[in-house]
Write a protein that holds these residues in place. Sequence first.
Motif, PDB file in Angstrom:
ATOM      1  N   CYS A 123       0.891  -1.063  -0.077  1.00 61.87           N
ATOM      2  CA  CYS A 123      -0.151   0.100   0.111  1.00 61.87           C
ATOM      3  C   CYS A 123       0.889   1.340  -0.062  1.00 61.87           C
ATOM      4  CB  CYS A 123      -1.090  -0.102   1.477  1.00 61.87           C
ATOM      5  SG  CYS A 123      -2.045  -1.559   1.383  1.00 61.87           S
ATOM      6  N   THR A 138       2.840   4.544  -6.135  1.00 58.75           N
ATOM      7  CA  THR A 138       2.916   3.769  -7.219  1.00 58.75           C
ATOM      8  C   THR A 138       4.433   3.383  -7.781  1.00 58.75           C
ATOM      9  OG1 THR A 138       0.949   4.493  -7.955  1.00 58.75           O
ATOM     10  CG2 THR A 138       1.911   3.467  -9.593  1.00 58.75           C
ATOM     11  N   HIS A 158      -9.553   2.728 -12.691  1.00 59.62           N
ATOM     12  CA  HIS A 158     -10.659   1.999 -12.149  1.00 59.62           C
ATOM     13  C   HIS A 158     -11.697   1.707 -13.022  1.00 59.62           C
ATOM     14  CE1 HIS A 158      -9.684   1.483  -7.758  1.00 59.62           C
ATOM     15  NE2 HIS A 158      -9.482   2.794  -7.661  1.00 59.62           N
ATOM     16  N   PHE A 189     -13.894  -2.962   0.530  1.00 58.54           N
ATOM     17  CA  PHE A 189     -12.637  -3.236   0.846  1.00 58.54           C
ATOM     18  C   PHE A 189     -12.512  -4.619   1.529  1.00 58.54           C
ATOM     19  CE2 PHE A 189     -12.072   0.896  -0.151  1.00 58.54           C
ATOM     20  CZ  PHE A 189     -10.981   1.063  -0.933  1.00 58.54           C
TER      21      PHE A 189
HETATM   22  N1  LIG Z   1      -8.231   1.185  -4.656  1.00 57.29           N
HETATM   23  C1  LIG Z   1      -8.457   2.539  -4.165  1.00 57.29           C
HETATM   24  O1  LIG Z   1      -9.594   2.956  -4.330  1.00 57.29           O
HETATM   25  C2  LIG Z   1      -7.240   3.306  -3.758  1.00 57.29           C
HETATM   26  C3  LIG Z   1      -7.565   4.599  -3.251  1.00 57.29           C
HETATM   27  C4  LIG Z   1      -6.411   5.560  -2.801  1.00 57.29           C
HETATM   28  C5  LIG Z   1      -5.250   5.112  -3.005  1.00 57.29           C
HETATM   29  N2  LIG Z   1      -4.879   3.957  -3.423  1.00 57.29           N
HETATM   30  C6  LIG Z   1      -3.486   3.236  -3.969  1.00 57.29           C
HETATM   31  O2  LIG Z   1      -3.073   2.822  -2.659  1.00 57.29           O
HETATM   32  C7  LIG Z   1      -1.529   2.996  -2.735  1.00 57.29           C
HETATM   33  C8  LIG Z   1      -1.268   3.898  -1.310  1.00 57.29           C
HETATM   34  O3  LIG Z   1      -2.016   5.069  -1.243  1.00 57.29           O
HETATM   35  P1  LIG Z   1      -2.326   5.463   0.208  1.00 57.29           P
HETATM   36  O4  LIG Z   1      -3.590   6.451  -0.227  1.00 57.29           O
HETATM   37  O5  LIG Z   1      -2.527   4.570   1.142  1.00 57.29           O
HETATM   38  O6  LIG Z   1      -0.787   6.643   0.406  1.00 57.29           O
HETATM   39  P2  LIG Z   1      -0.322   7.149   1.576  1.00 57.29           P
HETATM   40  O7  LIG Z   1       0.663   8.272   1.096  1.00 57.29           O
HETATM   41  O8  LIG Z   1      -1.403   7.629   2.470  1.00 57.29           O
HETATM   42  O9  LIG Z   1       0.369   6.336   2.455  1.00 57.29           O
HETATM   43  C9  LIG Z   1       1.776   5.657   1.811  1.00 57.29           C
HETATM   44  C10 LIG Z   1       2.501   5.161   2.793  1.00 57.29           C
HETATM   45  O10 LIG Z   1       3.647   4.277   2.552  1.00 57.29           O
HETATM   46  C11 LIG Z   1       4.981   4.467   2.906  1.00 57.29           C
HETATM   47  N3  LIG Z   1       5.934   4.318   2.009  1.00 57.29           N
HETATM   48  C12 LIG Z   1       6.463   5.110   0.839  1.00 57.29           C
HETATM   49  N4  LIG Z   1       7.142   4.234   0.189  1.00 57.29           N
HETATM   50  C13 LIG Z   1       7.580   3.113   0.953  1.00 57.29           C
HETATM   51  C14 LIG Z   1       8.360   2.261   0.556  1.00 57.29           C
HETATM   52  N5  LIG Z   1       9.208   2.006  -0.623  1.00 57.29           N
HETATM   53  N6  LIG Z   1       8.274   1.144   1.407  1.00 57.29           N
HETATM   54  C15 LIG Z   1       7.529   1.117   2.685  1.00 57.29           C
HETATM   55  N7  LIG Z   1       6.612   2.115   2.918  1.00 57.29           N
HETATM   56  C16 LIG Z   1       6.704   3.168   2.005  1.00 57.29           C
HETATM   57  C17 LIG Z   1       4.653   6.104   3.353  1.00 57.29           C
HETATM   58  O11 LIG Z   1       5.732   6.544   4.445  1.00 57.29           O
HETATM   59  C18 LIG Z   1       3.273   6.205   3.798  1.00 57.29           C
HETATM   60  O12 LIG Z   1       3.012   5.794   5.210  1.00 57.29           O
HETATM   61  C19 LIG Z   1      -1.212   3.860  -4.169  1.00 57.29           C
HETATM   62  O13 LIG Z   1      -0.967   3.176  -4.832  1.00 57.29           O
HETATM   63  C20 LIG Z   1      -2.493   4.547  -4.597  1.00 57.29           C
HETATM   64  O14 LIG Z   1      -2.811   4.672  -5.794  1.00 57.29           O
HETATM   65  C21 LIG Z   1      -6.158   3.170  -4.102  1.00 57.29           C
END
Ligand SMILES: NC(=O)c1ccc[n+]([C@@H]2O[C@H](COP(=O)([O-])OP(=O)(O)OC[C@H]3O[C@@H](n4cnc5c(N)ncnc54)[C@H](O)[C@@H]3O)[C@@H](O)[C@H]2O)c1
Length: 338
Positions: free
Chosen positions: A70, A73, A184, A298
């Motif tokens: 999570c 990208t 999506h 989810f």
């Molecule tokens: N399915 C959906 O509806 C939906 C909605 C929102 C986001 N997303 C996707 O989910 C993913 C995460 O989004 P989010 O909103 O949770 O982001 P976010 O920025 O809230 O959280 C990301 C977390 O990952 C950590 N991180 C960054 N790089 C890292 C690494 N290399 N190793 C370990 N930790 C790392 C950061 O410190 C942060 O805590 C993205 O790919 C986004 O496109 C999907």
Amino acid sequence: MKPVKIGLIGCGKQAVKHISGFKKIPGVTVILGDTETQTARTLAGKEGLAYVNDPQEIFRDPSINAVDICVPTPSHAPLIRDALNAGKSFFCEKPLCETMEEARDIQQVADQKKLAGMVGYVYRFSPIFELGKRLFEDVPSTGHSAVLGKITYAFLRLGGRGGHQAWKHMKASGGGAMNEMMVHMIDLAIWYFGRVKEAQLLGNMLIRPERPVGGKLEKVDGEDFVLARLKMENGVEVFVQSDLLTPSFSQYVEVEGENGSFFGSIQPEVPSYVYCEEPAAGYPAGRTPVNFGYINIFEAQMAAFVRSVRMGSSAAKSSIHDSILLFEAVTALKGNMR
Ligand SMILES: NC(=O)c1ccc[n+]([C@@H]2O[C@H](COP(=O)([O-])OP(=O)(O)OC[C@H]3O[C@@H](n4cnc5c(N)ncnc54)[C@H](O)[C@@H]3O)[C@@H](O)[C@H]2O)c1
């Protein structure tokens, strides 16, 4: 029930939704990791879970069966490779990765190692869109639905303000309306209508280069409006529109056929329906309203992932292969984006 231990990497917004799903599944334990150890520690404290100081510990731990990724990208592909090389199945938030080459490489390694991979195309778990899938069961091969008749065209829209983090609005970090939102809807279009034959970008704009993100005005370069036309292999015409401009969030899928219409939205307050001119396959003439109420999609998604880990089988929905089909369209569209 076979116990399953999941290492969840990236403790931001999506992690919280995934954890709520995992917690509902008997026999599942979750351990958290994040490059920001404090972020992992804080979420672990809130959720009553264990955490690691370094996400790499997750790959080294033989008691962990699967990894849930999570993170932003650009880090998807390297972490997926680490998971597969450690012999662990993975779930990765959408999009799977950044290029077709990465996607094919992931597929090859997962196949070689007989490991499952699943991607977070969560709209596939919404009951209203599962109903759509049943209505369009034969459409990929015939272009014809038993209820709606020959499909004439479809329009899919997903508009909102996007994430509260600036990376989701910047090109370099994989942000913008295409990766954030439109993937999506293209995924749903492929699920319903089959493979894309031609993908044409009709609009690609940056209307608000300065916009409020997480309460701060940010200068951003990720596109905030995209409009595309997909011609499917079966001849169905699909229009897809997404943006990061819509304050109230707006999502719907509208499919028109020679005998009727399907209108479905993930928003329970929006009236979804099936309309038939002539009765067909159990649907009467006229409008049949459909309302499934609020469903936590989810939870359904994470349950499907755990089932595939337990059975050692590939994901029934949102597989790596599905993401490769999606990449065919996205790559063609991105080739035409500035
Ligand atoms: N399915 C959906 O509806 C939906 C909605 C929102 C986001 N997303 C996707 O989910 C993913 C995460 O989004 P989010 O909103 O949770 O982001 P976010 O920025 O809230 O959280 C990301 C977390 O990952 C950590 N991180 C960054 N790089 C890292 C690494 N290399 N190793 C370990 N930790 C790392 C950061 O410190 C942060 O805590 C993205 O790919 C986004 O496109 C999907």
